[in-house]
Design an enzyme around this catalytic site. Structure first.
Site, PDB file in Angstrom:
ATOM      1  N   GLU A  10      83.096  19.696  73.009  1.00  0.00           N
ATOM      2  CA  GLU A  10      83.727  18.987  71.892  1.00  0.00           C
ATOM      3  C   GLU A  10      83.757  19.955  70.713  1.00  0.00           C
ATOM      4  O   GLU A  10      82.703  20.444  70.321  1.00  0.00           O
ATOM      5  CB  GLU A  10      82.901  17.776  71.458  1.00  0.00           C
ATOM      6  CG  GLU A  10      82.280  16.960  72.569  1.00  0.00           C
ATOM      7  CD  GLU A  10      81.043  16.180  72.077  1.00  0.00           C
ATOM      8  OE1 GLU A  10      80.847  16.027  70.867  1.00  0.00           O
ATOM      9  OE2 GLU A  10      80.292  15.734  72.947  1.00  0.00           O
ATOM     10  N   ASP A  96      86.648  12.839  63.563  1.00  0.00           N
ATOM     11  CA  ASP A  96      85.211  12.603  63.624  1.00  0.00           C
ATOM     12  C   ASP A  96      84.618  13.012  62.279  1.00  0.00           C
ATOM     13  O   ASP A  96      84.716  14.173  61.893  1.00  0.00           O
ATOM     14  CB  ASP A  96      84.582  13.418  64.760  1.00  0.00           C
ATOM     15  CG  ASP A  96      83.196  12.904  65.099  1.00  0.00           C
ATOM     16  OD1 ASP A  96      82.842  11.801  64.652  1.00  0.00           O
ATOM     17  OD2 ASP A  96      82.466  13.603  65.813  1.00  0.00           O
ATOM     18  N   GLU A 101      88.695  16.578  65.771  1.00  0.00           N
ATOM     19  CA  GLU A 101      87.848  17.020  66.882  1.00  0.00           C
ATOM     20  C   GLU A 101      88.592  16.847  68.189  1.00  0.00           C
ATOM     21  O   GLU A 101      89.314  15.866  68.385  1.00  0.00           O
ATOM     22  CB  GLU A 101      86.545  16.206  66.895  1.00  0.00           C
ATOM     23  CG  GLU A 101      85.625  16.565  68.053  1.00  0.00           C
ATOM     24  CD  GLU A 101      84.178  16.163  67.807  1.00  0.00           C
ATOM     25  OE1 GLU A 101      83.780  16.014  66.641  1.00  0.00           O
ATOM     26  OE2 GLU A 101      83.442  16.002  68.787  1.00  0.00           O
ATOM     27  N   HIS A 247      73.494  16.586  75.789  1.00  0.00           N
ATOM     28  CA  HIS A 247      74.395  16.836  74.668  1.00  0.00           C
ATOM     29  C   HIS A 247      73.828  18.012  73.884  1.00  0.00           C
ATOM     30  O   HIS A 247      72.782  17.885  73.236  1.00  0.00           O
ATOM     31  CB  HIS A 247      74.430  15.552  73.814  1.00  0.00           C
ATOM     32  CG  HIS A 247      75.406  15.570  72.693  1.00  0.00           C
ATOM     33  ND1 HIS A 247      75.061  15.244  71.401  1.00  0.00           N
ATOM     34  CD2 HIS A 247      76.724  15.843  72.663  1.00  0.00           C
ATOM     35  CE1 HIS A 247      76.128  15.315  70.628  1.00  0.00           C
ATOM     36  NE2 HIS A 247      77.154  15.679  71.362  1.00  0.00           N
TER      37      HIS A 247
END
Lengths: 503, 69
Positions: A10, A96, A101, A247
């Site tokens: 991302e 975002d 994003e 993440h």
């Protein structure tokens, strides 16, 4: 036990609105994405399925992998009111916080991530063109693929890796920290100055990474404040009984394809080896957060980092150890979890880069961002007799991250590419074939009018005026081209598809 | 494993680099090959001069990015 490392990136882009007195980044980001969506739909030329929105069901960014959230934590919130688009390549393009994003689709290996990361640049480039055509001549909205404004503000390039839920999170923390702070020597995008709160911005002329200054904790849930090296967000976007989505928030966005490839590829190896208990040596440092910064500041790559066992080791030596273990792991069957042949390419690139960093870092100026940028700054400052802190040098450092065709400096540097231009271009509209992103993308391409919304683990179809059906895709490894291409081809309507799937 | 021995050898050198040492290493690395590179990159520098923001001072000053992750 190791599972296939489905992965993705991302990227939060920086954004400026030129020609307005009081720019609003949220508005600019919304305009950028909306203009892209509206200009290209519903013909899907640029991967837009008109009127399909992101489905926020199953978003739970406040869940903590540790099973508890410490008092005082500030978990992220879901911003359902801002622009969100799902693309036919399986990606998500959205606002975002105050940035545009782009999340790549789920990819089956590091090579595909590096391709979709480049396809994402094409999407952003097209979006800048779209919005420019709507703005007055004296205005322009421009994005940069970097992670810091040089004034203490940072924005992320996050990575995601599918992991086996049964792997103890403590193992991920222990080995993850060692990898994430030492891989900086090839993942860094380079930065002028220091942005550690309270420090003298000019105390560091140039450092390896953009992000190291902003990390304050070893482990935690936050992503915008008190950023941790290991992020504990437990939002698997898949079957939570079997899977975890790690993440990773501490990496730099890379302009160099080779750097993106190695950043993701080496991490896939590390995480698969963690799952299989294959790493061997524990590299536990006295002060990992401080070590992360020290590694970023050490352009000589020679500064040893103190370990809790009383010994010390350099970041390069840790990476050499990891690369050697990864080679052994691949010889013992580990390749199947890291993309097979792609895993071999990762190993070759890993070794090549580490040898280059050891023997002559400047030889990597066409592959490693911090080295390429520094070389550029050196010759520029030499010609104009400037210091790095001069505004022109700082401007050049920002413009290194410019992805527009007509003004890109990066494109003139002769950087190594890994994916050919055609495959990158195809990635704007076509999903990867090896993950569930294929199902999402193929359905969006075939039935855009009958899809209400989509997200990572489901697609919602409108079958008629009164019937809506959610098709869950909880396994990231299912819904691949091999699984569903024929089926989608044979079905004329979503109704037929759902009937065939027996949902 | 013998081949990994070098990683575990104790290192007595301090991991703390003083500000002076850091500055020296930066200066050293900055000066490496600069003149040689200038020759190779002259054309590139000409092109960069054309695309560099015309008002670098203002561009850098106004480059502020709040609200990031």
């Amino acid at each position: 036990m190791a599972i296939e490392k489905i992965c993705g990136i991302e990227t939060e882009y920086s954004i400026i609105h030129k020609g307005v007195a009081d720019p609003n980044p949220i508005l600019a980001s919304s305009m950028l994405i909306t203009s892209y969506v509206q200009e290209t739909g519903p013909h899907f030329d640029n991967g837009i399925a008109d009127s399909v929105v992101w489905d926020f069901q199953d978003e739970s960014p406040a869940n903590d992998a540790r099973g508890f959230t410490p008092i005082g934590s500030l978990p992220p919130v879901v911003e359902t009111h801002l622009v969100n688009a799902v693309l036919t390549n399986g990606a998500r393009f959205y606002v975002d916080h105050a940035h545009p994003e782009l999340s790549t689709p789920e990819c089956p290996n590091a090579l595909e991530v590096s391709r979709y990361d480049r396809s994402g640049e094409l999407i952003l480039r097209e979006a800048m063109k779209s919005v420019k055509s709507l703005l007055p001549d004296d205005q322009e909205i421009v994005v940069y693929k970097d992670n810091s404004d040089g004034k203490g503000n940072s924005y992320g390039c996050h990575e995601n890796y599918l992991m086996d839920r049964s792997t103890p999170f403590g193992d991920i923390i222990r080995h993850g920290i060692a990898h994430f702070i030492t891989r900086q020597i090839f993942t860094g995008s380079g930065k002028i100055g220091s942005e550690v709160p309270g420090s003298d911005p000019d105390s560091i002329a140039y450092q390896i990474t953009q992000r190291a200054d902003f990390f304050e904790e070893e482990v935690g849930l936050e992503t915008t404040l008190k950023r941790p090296i290991i992020n504990t967000r437990d939002e698997p976007h898949s079957d939570a009984e079997r899977y975890r989505r790690l993440h990773v928030i501490c990496g730099d966005a890379n302009m160099s394809e080779a750097a993106t490839f190695l950043k993701v590829g080496s991490t896939c190896f590390i995480l698969a080896m963690v799952e299989d208990g294959f790493i061997g040596e524990d590299f536990i440092f006295d002060h990992p957060v401080q070590a992360m910064k020290e590694i970023s500041y050490d352009l000589t790559l020679s500064q040893p980092i103190q370990r809790t066992n009383g010994e010390s080791i350099t970041a390069l030596e840790v990476q050499e150890y990891f690369c050697e273990r990864a080679k052994e792991y691949s010889e013992r069957g580990g390749l199947e979890y890291v993309g097979g042949e792609v895993g071999l390419k990762v190993l070759n690139k890993w070794e090549e880069i580490l040898v280059g960093l050891k023997e002559d870092p400047s030889s990597l100026h066409s592959q490693i961002d911090w080295i390429a940028k520094k070389r550029l700054l050196d010759v520029f400052c030499d010609r104009h007799k400037l210091s790095y802190f001069d505004a022109r040098a700082r401007s050049l450092a920002v413009q290194y991250h410019d992805i527009r065709n007509d003004s890109s400096i990066f494109n003139k540097l002769g950087m190594v590419t890994i994916n050919d231009a055609k495959s990158v271009s195809e990635g704007v509209t076509k999903p990867p074939v090896g993950t569930r992103a294929y199902f999402r993308g193929a359905c969006l391409q075939k039935w855009p009018e009958q899809i209400v919304s989509a997200n990572w683990d489901s697609v919602v179809f409108s079958l008629d005026e009164t019937t809506i059906k959610r098709v869950p895709v909880l396994d990231p490894l299912k819904g691949t081209y091999a699984d569903v291409a024929d089926l989608i081809d044979q079905c004329n309507t979503p109704h037929e598809l759902i009937h065939a799937l027996d949902i | 494993m013998v081949e990994n021995q070098k990683y575990y050898d104790s290192d007595d050198e301090s991991s703390n680099v003083t500000a002076d040492e850091e500055e020296t290493s930066l200066e050293n690395s900055q000066s490496v090959n600069t003149s040689e590179l200038s020759g190779d990159l002259d054309d590139l520098l000409d092109e960069i001069d054309q695309v560099l923001e015309s008002n670098a001072e203002e561009f850098v000053k106004s480059y502020v990015q709040k609200g990031g992750q």
